[in-house]
Scaffold this active site. Structure first.
Site, PDB file in Angstrom:
ATOM      1  N   ASP A 107     -46.283   3.711  11.213  1.00 14.74           N
ATOM      2  CA  ASP A 107     -46.051   4.068   9.818  1.00 14.74           C
ATOM      3  C   ASP A 107     -46.290   2.854   8.926  1.00 14.74           C
ATOM      4  O   ASP A 107     -46.688   1.790   9.397  1.00 14.74           O
ATOM      5  CB  ASP A 107     -44.668   4.718   9.615  1.00 14.74           C
ATOM      6  CG  ASP A 107     -43.525   3.844  10.057  1.00 14.74           C
ATOM      7  OD1 ASP A 107     -42.527   4.400  10.533  1.00 14.74           O
ATOM      8  OD2 ASP A 107     -43.626   2.599   9.925  1.00 14.74           O
TER       9      ASP A 107
ATOM     10  N   LYS B 117     -47.467   6.777   4.311  1.00 12.14           N
ATOM     11  CA  LYS B 117     -47.614   7.392   3.001  1.00 12.14           C
ATOM     12  C   LYS B 117     -48.647   6.578   2.216  1.00 12.14           C
ATOM     13  O   LYS B 117     -48.558   5.370   2.121  1.00 12.14           O
ATOM     14  CB  LYS B 117     -46.282   7.343   2.270  1.00 12.14           C
ATOM     15  CG  LYS B 117     -46.221   8.263   1.071  1.00 12.14           C
ATOM     16  CD  LYS B 117     -44.904   8.135   0.351  1.00 12.14           C
ATOM     17  CE  LYS B 117     -43.792   8.888   1.068  1.00 12.14           C
ATOM     18  NZ  LYS B 117     -42.530   8.860   0.330  1.00 12.14           N
TER      19      LYS B 117
ATOM     20  N   MET C 178     -33.478   2.719   1.230  1.00 17.55           N
ATOM     21  CA  MET C 178     -34.239   3.641   0.373  1.00 17.55           C
ATOM     22  C   MET C 178     -33.517   3.935  -0.940  1.00 17.55           C
ATOM     23  O   MET C 178     -33.514   5.069  -1.410  1.00 17.55           O
ATOM     24  CB  MET C 178     -34.500   4.968   1.118  1.00 17.55           C
ATOM     25  CG  MET C 178     -35.323   4.796   2.373  1.00 17.55           C
ATOM     26  SD  MET C 178     -35.427   6.298   3.368  1.00 17.55           S
ATOM     27  CE  MET C 178     -33.852   6.267   4.208  1.00 17.55           C
TER      28      MET C 178
HETATM   29  N1  SAH Z   1     -36.048   2.444  10.636  1.00 19.35           N
HETATM   30  C1  SAH Z   1     -35.982   1.481   9.558  1.00 19.35           C
HETATM   31  C2  SAH Z   1     -35.615   2.122   8.240  1.00 19.35           C
HETATM   32  C3  SAH Z   1     -36.655   3.073   7.717  1.00 19.35           C
HETATM   33  S1  SAH Z   1     -36.206   3.742   6.147  1.00 19.35           S
HETATM   34  C4  SAH Z   1     -34.986   0.385   9.916  1.00 19.35           C
HETATM   35  O1  SAH Z   1     -34.249   0.503  10.889  1.00 19.35           O
HETATM   36  O2  SAH Z   1     -34.979  -0.630   9.226  1.00 19.35           O
HETATM   37  C5  SAH Z   1     -37.116   2.695   5.073  1.00 19.35           C
HETATM   38  C6  SAH Z   1     -36.170   1.790   4.307  1.00 19.35           C
HETATM   39  O3  SAH Z   1     -35.764   0.703   5.131  1.00 19.35           O
HETATM   40  C7  SAH Z   1     -36.800   1.122   3.110  1.00 19.35           C
HETATM   41  O4  SAH Z   1     -36.820   1.986   1.985  1.00 19.35           O
HETATM   42  C8  SAH Z   1     -35.865  -0.048   2.900  1.00 19.35           C
HETATM   43  O5  SAH Z   1     -34.673   0.365   2.273  1.00 19.35           O
HETATM   44  C9  SAH Z   1     -35.532  -0.431   4.327  1.00 19.35           C
HETATM   45  N2  SAH Z   1     -36.380  -1.535   4.813  1.00 19.35           N
HETATM   46  C10 SAH Z   1     -37.258  -1.503   5.817  1.00 19.35           C
HETATM   47  N3  SAH Z   1     -37.831  -2.708   6.014  1.00 19.35           N
HETATM   48  C11 SAH Z   1     -37.282  -3.524   5.090  1.00 19.35           C
HETATM   49  C12 SAH Z   1     -37.451  -4.898   4.762  1.00 19.35           C
HETATM   50  N4  SAH Z   1     -38.306  -5.686   5.420  1.00 19.35           N
HETATM   51  N5  SAH Z   1     -36.714  -5.403   3.744  1.00 19.35           N
HETATM   52  C13 SAH Z   1     -35.843  -4.637   3.063  1.00 19.35           C
HETATM   53  N6  SAH Z   1     -35.654  -3.344   3.332  1.00 19.35           N
HETATM   54  C14 SAH Z   1     -36.353  -2.785   4.323  1.00 19.35           C
END
Ligand code: SAH
Length: 266
Positions: free
Chosen positions: A46, A68, A180
């Protein structure tokens, strides 16, 4: 003969590996994730997976992005599940690479359920979730003996945000981590204050955690929407709410004037 044919079919089914890629820095991959990636034949990923991480797969690997993009929406989840199953049934292992951890807001549960129902073996490789990556990079303790003994992860962009019951998730002795939540920051702040949370609870917003372009901005709950707009915070970002976010600069919690103070971490 029929038995042999049956076994031949069984042997041909590949395995679906749901692999956490962590927050972006390739150093934060698990060894297991790195080994699987280095031997990958097919990588389905993704948008949150960084280029450096994808570059660890052999040049001969096939990459399928289900990210996306502006021009088109994400592939519907059912289509992604079907794609993984179809490819595995062709007899190859599928590396399904996801940002963070596959089981934290990653829909890994849905992909695993469908794969199991289709008789395709699934292996789940955990990753460092954004909350853990951001906490370490911004040096914010998610729990702290003097400040917090409860930490909750919530999705800020769920349908029906206003119907969700977040009472008790934030406040004294608690840390709330919102994934998110960039777009819905105003509603989140409003909702939490309507639930009785003090407007001067400290917050931090961590954008691009554990990546070279990371930014950390701090303020107070009442000023969260302005904090997000003033600094043009973009996804991916996390919102952390609770006293743990102000331990480096306790004056922030008491001084509204400091609410807009930025700490850029490079
Ligand atoms: N599975 C992922 C989350 C996916 S949902 C996890 O465990 O981290 C996607 C959300 O994750 C984004 O909208 C943001 O809020 C957060 N996110 C993912 N990577 C990030 C990063 N490097 N820095 C800050 N927020 C992050």
């Amino acid at each position: 003969m029929r038995r042999a044919a049956h076994f031949a079919f069984m042997e041909k089914t590949g395995t679906i590996y749901l692999v956490g890629a962590g927050p972006g820095d390739p150093d934060l991959l698990t060894l297991r994730a790195a080994r699987l990636l280095e031997a990958a034949e097919l990588v389905v990923h993704d948008g949150l997976v960084s280029r450096e991480i994808l570059a660890m797969a052999p040049a001969t690997a096939e990459f399928i992005s289900v990210a996306k993009q502006r021009a088109r929406h994400t592939l519907p989840q059912d289509d992604i599940n079907a794609l993984l199953i179809r490819e595995a049934k062709k007899g190859r292992d599928v590396i399904r690479l996801k940002g963070g951890d596959p089981l934290v807001f990653g829909r890994g549960g849905e992909e695993a359920e469908d794969a199991r129902a289709a008789g395709v073996p699934v292996v789940i490789v955990p990753g460092i979730s954004a909350a853990n990556g951001a906490a370490a990079a911004a040096q914010i303790a998610l729990t702290h003996r003097d400040a917090s003994s409860i930490v909750s992860f919530v999705a800020g962009q769920c349908k029906g945000l206003s119907d969700q019951d977040w009472s008790g998730l934030a406040g004294k002795g608690r840390t709330l981590v919102i994934y998110m939540g960039v777009k819905t920051a105003p509603q989140i702040a409003e909702k939490l204050m309507a639930d009785g949370l003090a407007p001067d609870v400290p917050v931090a917003v961590i954008e691009n955690a554990a990546r070279p372009e990371m930014r950390v901005v701090r303020g107070l709950l009442a000023g969260l929407p302005q904090l997000v707009t003033a600094h043009k915070i973009k996804s991916p970002a996390l919102i952390v709410i609770g006293d743990v976010t102000a331990r480096d600069d306790r004056s922030i919690a008491n001084t509204a004037a400091k609410a807009q103070e930025t700490q850029a971490v490079t």
